[in-house]
Design an enzyme around this catalytic site. Structure first.
Site, short mmCIF file in Angstrom:
data_model
loop_
_atom_site.label_atom_id
_atom_site.label_comp_id
_atom_site.label_asym_id
_atom_site.label_seq_id
_atom_site.Cartn_x
_atom_site.Cartn_y
_atom_site.Cartn_z
CE1 TYR A 169 -8.70 -4.70 1.39
CE2 TYR A 169 -9.08 -3.87 3.60
CZ TYR A 169 -8.38 -4.67 2.74
OH TYR A 169 -7.33 -5.43 3.20
NE ARG A 170 -5.19 -1.75 3.62
CZ ARG A 170 -4.48 -2.52 4.48
NH1 ARG A 170 -4.81 -3.79 4.69
NH2 ARG A 170 -3.45 -2.05 5.11
CE1 TYR A 205 -3.72 -2.30 -0.12
CE2 TYR A 205 -2.70 -3.37 1.76
CZ TYR A 205 -3.63 -3.37 0.74
OH TYR A 205 -4.46 -4.44 0.56
#
Lengths: 544, 544
Positions: free
Chosen positions: A489-490, A93
């Site tokens: 969701y991310r 991420y």
């Protein structure tokens, strides 16, 4: 590499700012050498070595809240973007790299105090630099009767993970890390310290017991965002259960998945089965295994019809779906719940069969620890990396890193099927191996929703062209899945603008609302510009 | 009564605004006669008939989202404060009356569509005018396998109640109504429509399945606040359990309360006992009963010592504390959990005894419905009002209304004792009957925190002096309890400024942050000025 400066800043002003940072935190805790800054690159970057790779201009590591405040004051004075990280281990991420080149990474690793763990009221109060390992060790050392819900791997930070809407593997609702938090302390972009919930009542001892306090509940603004620097955060903990019991239900027909999902949803929403439900298809390839000749044939003419799938499954003589259920609690309860689960599933789905699994008493013995997925027992570990090593030979082999793509789905078999077909079509259209089949199970970290992902997208530190292709594939996944109703969701920092752009209801009303709030909370736009698509006014682009 | 105008507006401009409202919603749905406005007074007002009673200038009842938007546009044009209500039944907290005199009540009662109830994914999507009765009836009519978690009484609105951090009586976590919501549609103060979470992804069908969407999670801003008008909201529902089982544990000594709390907390935090735990003391007065001579004697010399309390309990020969546990689930599970509860409590607390209770199969028979607290079974009703009638003779007899005072406490016996003493001391110092004893049990709607309240404060429509005294007592409760570390979780509109002022950490940093956001979201300050202490810039007072 040439020195990187915060945008708009002269080298001499930057030097002055660094001097102020040093005055605040000590010489040793400001990093600006090329060697030091290398550690703040994202090792899994999809832009590694490209001109638009996100790079920090420096990093500063405070030890206390007043030091954080001093840093924020300096950042406001010089208009220096700050990018707070907890432990910086948010690999896939973006890790420790900022979302805007020239930012100074605000590295909170030294703020690693475990302020309180209460195993009667079952909560912890932590600083951002505390890792899952730290918290686990503290609990073990003090023989406390609570669990940690840890993601894979365990070197990350409960605060950082929760703020990114990260997830774990024990009982629901603890797997939802942001949803299990209670109370925050935040250094605002103005430099002021704020406490939320009951923390705003100076004398209260219920900061980690009741989350809302009084008036509007602001905590959500600090997750996946850039509204402040969280310096303390409370978490509700799961009191240690006596046993863990796993067992599986198997259903014969491909179309039985819907009924199976409904029965498992009943158990989950009633808190009768609080562990993660693991869905898989005995007809599909085993994790890491090669695709069978039969499956290759089934997929040879494109996405198969449901009839073709049924024929394929019948030929193999295996059940179409399996769900592994995981129960936590005293032995008599988990056994009663499993009996009840069987009754429900047997009644709902003709031909369902069942496999008893293991019952383990907590804590695990060292021997049991060697052979089980430790995160199911709240034990932080790094095994996931060795798993990736072990999978060198498989088709998802990530040469140097990986970027996960996972979308939210409603709990329905049709949604799974549609999402898988969309992924498959995207693979076809992008000219990458079309490896998605109709046999993948949804991921169930959030017990009220499913996640379906594309096979891990590899990134390539040694090949910018291949990395570029990975970016293109990833972007195609985001766009095509969003068109079909599915959103991540991310996501990786390189993809946040694109993902957020899909959440466009009424001309991006939500993003525009968030931007208005951002400008009010952070008038100089110094905290994490660009994080999750939120840019301060002076950096904002037109929405598409 | 003279016509009430929005502050700063001329009668002729107000007439123009009303004409615009009528053009938007139809002649019949704008209310400005004295007779109509009487229904928008708070019947339980602590300021009834006083010059500072909160009164509306008019009310307008839209039927659709575009009508809400048109009203908001007009309100911005004329700078008219709007006070949105759902069903307006929030008695004790202000009901349908605004928090700022001259506001136009935005009455959402006509927007009462049940947009979706799904008993496979277990959620509902509602408009604000839907009542608990409406939702329950819909579920019954369609034979759906889900429960409503309803407060006492049932004529309120799930949306209104959740936005006020209201609570219910079935299984946790459904008792936390705001915590059980998933997805919102909001008309912003600018008139724009926004959807949160997955609702922002136009094609998504997971709006009620996953709450966070992507980026900062803004939903909390719309609870106990004035950041927008919620026009749709999703709720997670409890799939109907098969049985309800209740049973009690009793412990002999006053000091055993702490151990009892710890064991019950274990059961609750593990989701083994999801119903409300009802704590009470067999040594104290029964609800509604007169105080015994013995208790009067115990309290005669002020707040008793723990030794005095022990002696008092011993003399009566009764257990010091009882907790009634309520289990939901299949019969075998609830029996296993009750067995386990007994094992734990027996081991932790010498001398604990147990009383088996009833096991009821769902749904209740009409006969069972007559004799049980229906809210425990998700059945909305109005029985609470007849209970108040029945209690005419008791010492908390509210002549015309009541205002609840309930503070958040950590789950600890010491906190209960300290809170009770603070309430008692306040009663003494304020010259009202000192009715709080050390024998009251905490309320457990929120399963992670306790609530302790003062006896209901009466309000008096026919006696302004007595009402003034009620206000003074209520204010003293707020201040004294806050000094001891306890704050209310919601409060009457007349007390919101005072309550919020107690949440003053770092010079009211939280409130100042909320105000900054408020000014950005609502530049003209038109939505509910003063609600939960948040005033728009032009009405803001200095903080004390």
């Amino acid at each position: 590499m040439a020195q990187i400066l915060p945008p708009g800043l002269t080298a001499s002003d930057f030097a002055k700012a660094l001097a102020e940072f040093k005055a605040a935190v000590g010489e040793d805790w400001v990093f600006s050498s090329e060697e030091d800054l290398e550690t703040y690159r994202d090792p899994y970057s999809l832009r590694w070595g490209d001109p638009d790779e996100y790079l920090a201009s420096a990093a500063v590591a405070p030890d206390t809240v007043p030091q954080v405040q001093a840093i924020v004051r300096t950042a406001n004075k010089y208009r220096i973007p700050l990018y707070p990280i907890s432990t910086g281990k948010n690999l896939t991420y973006g890790a420790a790299a900022p979302t805007f080149t020239g930012s100074v990474v605000l590295d909170l690793k030294r703020m690693n105090r475990i302020l309180k763990v209460d195993d009667k009221r079952n909560f912890a109060l932590l600083e951002p630099g505390v890792s899952y390992f730290d918290l686990y060790r503290h609990i073990q050392d003090h023989n406390l009767n609570v669990w940690v819900d840890t993601p894979d791997p365990g070197w990350g930070s409960p605060i950082g993970n929760a703020l990114d809407h990260g997830v774990g593997y024990t009982a629901s609702p603890f797997r939802d890390h942001f949803g299990s938090h209670c109370g925050m302390e935040v250094v605002l972009p103005t430099g002021e310290v704020m406490r939320t919930g009951m923390g705003a009542l100076p004398t209260a001892d219920s900061w980690q017991d009741y989350r809302y306090g009084v008036g509007p509940y602001v905590d959500g603004l600090f997750s996946q965002a850039n509204f402040g620097i969280v310096t303390k955060m409370g978490f509700w903990l799961y009191p240690r259960p006596e046993t863990w019991f796993s067992a599986s239900a198997l259903v014969p027909r491909f179309a039985d998945l819907q009924g199976l999902i409904e029965e498992v949803s009943y158990l989950e929403d009633s808190h009768l089965m609080t562990g993660q439900a693991i869905y898989s298809s005995p007809a599909g390839p085993a994790p890491g295994a090669a695709v069978s000749a039969g499956l290759t044939a089934l997929m040879a003419h494109g996405w198969p019809t449901r009839d073709d799938i049924d024929t394929f499954i019948k030929k193999q003589g295996v059940p179409a779906w399996r769900v592994k259920l995981q129960f936590y609690g005293p032995e008599k309860t988990v056994r009663a719940n499993w009996e009840y689960a069987q009754e429900r599933i047997r009644k709902a789905i003709p031909g369902a069969t069942f496999e008893e699994g293991e019952l383990l008493r907590m804590p695990l013995t060292p021997e049991q620890q060697k052979t089980h997925h430790l995160v199911n027992f709240g034990i932080p570990n790094m095994a996931i990396y060795s798993m990736i090593e072990r999978r060198e030979s498989d088709r998802f082999n990530p040469p140097q890193g990986h970027v996960d793509f996972l979308c939210i789905l409603p709990r329905s078999a049709d949604a799974i099927f549609r999402a898988q077909k969309t992924l498959y079509d995207t693979q076809k259209s992008m000219g990458v191996p079309a490896v998605t089949t109709p046999f993948g199970g949804p991921i169930t970290w959030y017990h009220r929703a499913f996640l379906i992902g594309a096979p891990t997208t590899a990134n390539y530190r040694d090949d910018r062209e291949k990395n570029k292709q990975s970016r293109a594939v990833f972007a195609a996944y985001i766009k095509n899945m969003a068109a079909a109703g599915f959103g991540e969701y991310r996501t990786n920092s390189a993809m946040q603008d694109l993902l957020v752009a899909q959440f466009s209801f009424n001309d991006h009303a939500l993003l525009r609302f968030q931007e208005r709030l951002k400008d009010a909370a952070d008038p100089n736009g110094i905290i994490s510009p660009g994080r999750y698509g939120i840019w301060p006014r002076h950096l904002r682009k037109e929405k598409k």
